[in-house]
Design a protein around this motif. Structure first.
Motif, PDB file in Angstrom:
ATOM      1  N   ASP A 149      48.506  47.227  47.984  1.00 11.73           N
ATOM      2  CA  ASP A 149      48.894  45.936  47.406  1.00 11.73           C
ATOM      3  C   ASP A 149      47.909  44.842  47.819  1.00 11.73           C
ATOM      4  N   ASP A 198      44.849  44.961  45.709  1.00  8.59           N
ATOM      5  CA  ASP A 198      45.095  44.893  44.270  1.00  8.59           C
ATOM      6  C   ASP A 198      44.531  43.609  43.671  1.00  8.59           C
ATOM      7  N   SER A 199      43.262  43.368  43.917  1.00 14.95           N
ATOM      8  CA  SER A 199      42.584  42.209  43.321  1.00 14.95           C
ATOM      9  C   SER A 199      41.097  42.489  43.294  1.00 14.95           C
ATOM     10  N   GLU A 200      40.429  41.931  42.301  1.00 13.20           N
ATOM     11  CA  GLU A 200      38.988  42.138  42.165  1.00 13.20           C
ATOM     12  C   GLU A 200      38.234  41.459  43.308  1.00 13.20           C
ATOM     13  N   LYS A 201      38.824  40.376  43.838  1.00 12.94           N
ATOM     14  CA  LYS A 201      38.160  39.627  44.905  1.00 12.94           C
ATOM     15  C   LYS A 201      37.950  40.492  46.138  1.00 12.94           C
ATOM     16  N   ILE A 202      38.992  41.194  46.585  1.00 14.84           N
ATOM     17  CA  ILE A 202      38.854  42.011  47.787  1.00 14.84           C
ATOM     18  C   ILE A 202      37.998  43.241  47.507  1.00 14.84           C
ATOM     19  N   ASN A 203      38.079  43.783  46.293  1.00  8.78           N
ATOM     20  CA  ASN A 203      37.244  44.944  45.980  1.00  8.78           C
ATOM     21  C   ASN A 203      35.763  44.567  45.932  1.00  8.78           C
ATOM     22  N   GLU A 204      35.483  43.352  45.495  1.00  6.19           N
ATOM     23  CA  GLU A 204      34.102  42.868  45.532  1.00  6.19           C
ATOM     24  C   GLU A 204      33.657  42.678  46.977  1.00  6.19           C
ATOM     25  N   ARG A 205      34.581  42.215  47.820  1.00  8.78           N
ATOM     26  CA  ARG A 205      34.274  42.058  49.242  1.00  8.78           C
ATOM     27  C   ARG A 205      33.942  43.411  49.875  1.00  8.78           C
TER      28      ARG A 205
END
Length: 310
Positions: free
Chosen positions: A99, A102-109
């Motif tokens: 959870d 579940d966001s592009e921001k953390i996956n980019e990080r």
């Protein structure tokens, strides 16, 4: 609503295996809760979170985790943790890593952290030290994905609670965060988790465990599950056997897993009674080993019965 610019965010993250929740996980939940309450008393806005790393638990599977529904174990653990939170008045939140991610921001990080880390030999060297030597190849085979996700998770917080071996993640994170111009995480390391019912020859033969302990949240760490307390699995009779069979000395600098258990039980009692003090012990607690063991058996028995009824 708390101001996101002034709120300090604390966290503790843990993976899991199929053998159940260890009593050692409670040490981190309870410590984080008492820390949270004490920081609040100083007027600090604080948010504290336990990240149950369901996605990370599937990266480096042990043999006993194949053909199991790892995601469902994570969901069940989250539900149980919320019951523990309610029973012991814990001010902390529990969340699944899936959870949180579940966001592009953390996956980019995560992608940025991996890109920087994979191109820095020192980072790779440090991540190799985050696991027992017999697990290094497993980490290498996944491209140290577990470590990079752990570092990326840490960048979302200000303060981390973790076991001693986490220092290598943090040293690697410092290198990466400096290059990415991210804030540095502050870490608090708790005492190592040692197996019960061992004498000191075990630690002489396993110096790595004497220094860093077992993985606190994985019951099967180093295949020592028979020498640990697993909630709703280890019987009261076996608890007594394990504690009585643990060789202790009066030297406070040597491993003392029995005192660690007493600390957990006393934190549980304080939290339930809304007492925000950390348990403190006089030096003479080391001197009477039988008294220490008897006291711990009594308190752990009561805690396990209580946990079993949640």
């Amino acid at each position: 609503m708390k101001n996101s610019l002034t709120t300090r965010r604390c966290f503790y993250g843990e993976t899991y295996d199929t053998l159940g929740m260890t009593i050692d996980s409670l040490k981190y939940y309870f410590f984080l809760s008492l820390l949270h309450n004490n920081l609040t008393k100083f007027g600090i806005e604080i948010e504290s979170t336990v990240v149950i790393a369901d996605t990370a638990s599937g990266i480096n599977k042990s043999s006993q985790m194949f053909n199991t529904n790892i995601d469902q174990i994570g969901i069940d653990r989250l539900i149980y943790c919320k019951r523990i939170k309610k029973h012991f008045n814990l001010p902390i939140n529990f969340i699944l890593m899936s959870d949180l991610f579940d966001s592009e921001k953390i996956n980019e990080r995560i992608r940025l952290v991996e890109s920087v880390g994979n191109n820095d030999p020192k980072v790779i060297e440090l991540l190799s030290k985050t696991v027992l030597k017999n697990k290094i190849k497993q980490e290498q085979d996944t491209g140290f994905r577990y470590g990079f996700e752990a570092i990326a998770t840490g960048t979302l917080f200000d303060i981390k609670i973790g076991p001693p071996r986490e220092k290598y993640y943090d040293q690697a994170a410092k290198i990466i965060c400096k290059k990415l111009k991210l804030n540095q995480l502050q870490s608090i390391y708790l005492t190592p988790t040692f197996p019960l019912a061992q004498d000191f020859s075990y630690f002489l033969m396993h110096p790595e465990i004497e220094e860093y302990g077992l993985t606190p949240y994985k019951a099967g760490s180093n295949q020592m599950q028979d020498f640990r307390i697993i909630l709703n699995t280890t019987t009261i009779e076996n608890v007594k056997h394990l504690i009585e069979g643990t060789h202790l000395t009066t030297n406070p600098n040597l491993p003392n897993p029995v005192l660690d258990l007493l600390f957990i039980a006393d934190m549980a009692n304080n939290l339930k009674n809304k007492d925000d003090n950390f348990p403190v012990y006089k030096k003479d607690i080391y001197l009477n080993i039988k008294k220490l063991k008897d006291l711990t058996i009594n308190k752990i028995d009561k805690l396990l019965i209580e946990i079993g009824n949640i």
